[in-house]
Motif scaffolding. Sequence first.
Motif, PDB file in Angstrom:
ATOM      1  N   SER A 128     -39.071 -15.529 -74.196  1.00  0.00           N
ATOM      2  CA  SER A 128     -39.112 -16.445 -73.051  1.00  0.00           C
ATOM      3  C   SER A 128     -40.344 -16.149 -72.210  1.00  0.00           C
ATOM      4  CB  SER A 128     -37.844 -16.308 -72.203  1.00  0.00           C
ATOM      5  OG  SER A 128     -37.768 -15.006 -71.657  1.00  0.00           O
ATOM      6  N   ASN A 129     -40.573 -17.010 -71.227  1.00  0.00           N
ATOM      7  CA  ASN A 129     -41.672 -16.838 -70.260  1.00  0.00           C
ATOM      8  C   ASN A 129     -43.024 -16.619 -70.933  1.00  0.00           C
ATOM      9  OD1 ASN A 129     -39.687 -16.979 -68.260  1.00  0.00           O
ATOM     10  ND2 ASN A 129     -39.409 -14.770 -68.270  1.00  0.00           N
ATOM     11  N   VAL A 130     -43.306 -17.404 -71.968  1.00  0.00           N
ATOM     12  CA  VAL A 130     -44.562 -17.242 -72.704  1.00  0.00           C
ATOM     13  C   VAL A 130     -45.719 -17.815 -71.897  1.00  0.00           C
ATOM     14  CG1 VAL A 130     -45.825 -17.849 -74.807  1.00  0.00           C
ATOM     15  CG2 VAL A 130     -43.375 -17.371 -74.917  1.00  0.00           C
ATOM     16  N   VAL A 131     -46.743 -16.982 -71.720  1.00  0.00           N
ATOM     17  CA  VAL A 131     -48.000 -17.413 -71.107  1.00  0.00           C
ATOM     18  C   VAL A 131     -49.062 -17.167 -72.169  1.00  0.00           C
ATOM     19  CG1 VAL A 131     -49.674 -17.020 -69.260  1.00  0.00           C
ATOM     20  CG2 VAL A 131     -47.217 -16.770 -68.794  1.00  0.00           C
ATOM     21  N   PRO A 132     -49.527 -18.223 -72.854  1.00  0.00           N
ATOM     22  CA  PRO A 132     -50.510 -18.030 -73.920  1.00  0.00           C
ATOM     23  C   PRO A 132     -51.901 -17.762 -73.365  1.00  0.00           C
ATOM     24  CG  PRO A 132     -50.001 -20.356 -73.692  1.00  0.00           C
ATOM     25  CD  PRO A 132     -49.135 -19.623 -72.701  1.00  0.00           C
TER      26      PRO A 132
END
Length: 195
Positions: A128-132
Amino acid sequence: MRYRQITKGTATAAGLLVVAVLLGACTQPEPTPSPTPSVSTATPTSTVSPTSSVDPTIAAAEAAILEAYQGYWSAKVAAWADPTKDPGPELLTYAVDTALTDVQASVLQFRQDGIAVTGRPVLAPRVSNVVPGEAGTAAIVDCVDASTWTPIFTATGESALAPGYSARVLTNSTAYFYDGRWTIRTSVVDRDKPC
């Protein structure tokens, strides 16, 4: 003269037709009757599932994060299975910061105490909370089932489990995009929250 009468009659008919069309366009159509409900005894054979609205960049990052997480755990399991050896290069590929130092410290502790961990845990991670991107981050929550991953004293083969040990524990990890790849930065077991 007859030619004029036909032309005059045709013009009059055309004019009436245009007026009728215009009047028809200004009136509201009759409401269509609602269909009579019918009872169907057939069972649907398939259902249409909604299309995923996940951004392809996020989906690709999640896949890479899960691959790094699995790689981290494989390296950790291998290192703890034989703490007499230093962890292999796979650990450096998938772990950084405290995730790396925690595994290395455990290897040294197990080596000192004569403990090895046999078997493999069962993982069920959720990302979760993926910041690419170049400074990408993400969170991973996992209910790790360690019922088939047991510490033993290598000299006797007896269990080295602590009293009150829970076989299923909540593990919170963080992923970090580092040096062109996703890595695991932290991995903390919450022993107060069995899952």
